[in-house]
Design an enzyme around this catalytic site. Structure first.
Site, short mmCIF file in Angstrom:
data_model
loop_
_atom_site.label_atom_id
_atom_site.label_comp_id
_atom_site.label_asym_id
_atom_site.label_seq_id
_atom_site.Cartn_x
_atom_site.Cartn_y
_atom_site.Cartn_z
N PRO A 179 -4.66 -14.35 15.46
CA PRO A 179 -3.23 -14.20 15.75
C PRO A 179 -2.89 -12.74 16.03
O PRO A 179 -3.66 -11.83 15.72
CB PRO A 179 -2.56 -14.67 14.45
N CYS A 180 -1.73 -12.52 16.61
CA CYS A 180 -1.34 -11.16 16.97
C CYS A 180 -1.21 -10.28 15.73
O CYS A 180 -1.00 -10.77 14.61
CB CYS A 180 -0.04 -11.17 17.77
N LEU A 181 -1.34 -8.99 15.93
CA LEU A 181 -1.27 -8.04 14.81
C LEU A 181 0.06 -8.08 14.09
O LEU A 181 0.14 -7.85 12.87
CB LEU A 181 -1.56 -6.63 15.32
N SER A 183 1.73 -10.54 13.25
CA SER A 183 1.76 -11.62 12.27
C SER A 183 1.24 -11.18 10.91
O SER A 183 1.39 -11.89 9.92
CB SER A 183 0.93 -12.81 12.77
N ARG A 184 0.64 -9.99 10.84
CA ARG A 184 0.15 -9.45 9.56
C ARG A 184 1.24 -8.71 8.79
O ARG A 184 1.05 -8.37 7.63
CB ARG A 184 -0.99 -8.45 9.79
#
Length: 297
Positions: A179-181, A183-184
């Protein structure tokens, strides 16, 4: 041919035939397994023209961009990389639980400029049937933009998609989800270019030290919460026995580092949305094991 192989071949033909009925398509292409299967099937449909479009922004790691370029080349599909400006949107940066909506809305608006060059072309995504059961406001943006979803339309699950990727001979068929960064970043903590770069650097460092499945979650106070599969937690702690990981993460700009003893759990930050909607700040949950202290800054 085994029954399983027959089922996969049937699914592949169903997916290719789906494109024949729709016509020319632009695939929102991240280089992940889902969008790669969609692109591969579209490219195999002889009656349509297909292109793949990858959004380049601070939330896309260089590693994932490299994968997207490589897999698109392998598929043989025309590939466009466009720069998207979601990080300039204050609603996106606010990260209040609607971040994904604003991100996807920006992506599809940006893709529209390419579609102007191809009259009649439809945008499609890699949304699969399992995605429909999670909190995904990006699906709302996709619906508003008229994006089509062949995998979910055909009832294809994550397991089905992995089988199709292998059937199509894609080199990323067994790669972990990426997932895209953004989302962290814990909901309620502002998304910034600096924070995304910090996460990318930390995850790249762990990958260089033999960890393929991982997440570095960022919480308020520049706290990094590291998740790896449970069977790798001991390896992670051993890596930090001389504070090697700690020193690296502090160098990237984190102030604290913690290892989550519950292991890797995809999408677990969505559990915090109830707190956000109740006007509480998100907190680190669970029983993490602290392995470092505060940086001098």
């Amino acid at each position: 041919m085994s029954n399983r192989e027959r089922c996969v071949e049937t699914d592949a033909n169903r997916l290719i035939d789906w494109f024949a009925k729709l016509g020319d398509v632009a695939v929102a292409f991240s280089g992940g397994v889902d969008s790669s299967v969609v692109a591969a099937a579209a490219q195999r449909c002889p009656s349509i023209h297909a292109i793949a479009v990858t959004a380049r922004s601070p939330s896309l790691s260089q590693r994932q961009l490299d994968v997207a370029v490589r897999v698109a080349h392998q598929i043989g599909i025309e590939h466009r990389v466009i720069d998207t400006g979601e990080i300039d949107n204050a609603d996106y940066r606010r990260n209040d639980g609607r971040r994904c909506f604003h991100c996807k809305a920006t992506l599809y608006q940006s893709m529209a400029t390419i579609l102007n060059q191809f009259p009649g072309m439809t945008t499609v995504s890699g949304t699969n049937h399992d995605d429909l059961g999670d909190y995904r406001p990006g699906l709302e943006a996709a619906g508003a933009a008229g994006v089509q979803t062949p995998l979910s339309d055909l009832g294809m699950t994550k397991v089905d998609v992995r089988g199709l990727a292998k059937h199509f001979g894609l080199t990323n068929y067994d790669l972990p989800a990426a997932p895209c960064l953004a989302s962290r970043v814990a909901y309620g903590t502002e998304v910034t270019t600096e924070r995304l770069g910090r996460i990318e650097a930390a995850e790249a460092w762990l990958q260089q030290h033999g960890f393929d499945e991982l997440r570095v979650r960022l919480h308020d106070g520049e706290l990094a919460r590291v998740e790896v599969p449970k069977h790798r937690i001991a390896d992670l702690i051993q890596l930090d026995r001389d504070e090697e990981m700690t020193k690296a993460f502090l160098g990237f700009g984190f102030r604290f580092v913690t290892v989550d003893t519950r292991g890797l759990r995809s999408g677990n930050l969505n559990q915090m949305l109830v707190s956000i909607q109740s006007n509480f700040k998100p907190a680190v949950t669970g029983d993490p094991l602290d392995v470092t202290g505060e940086s001098p800054n």
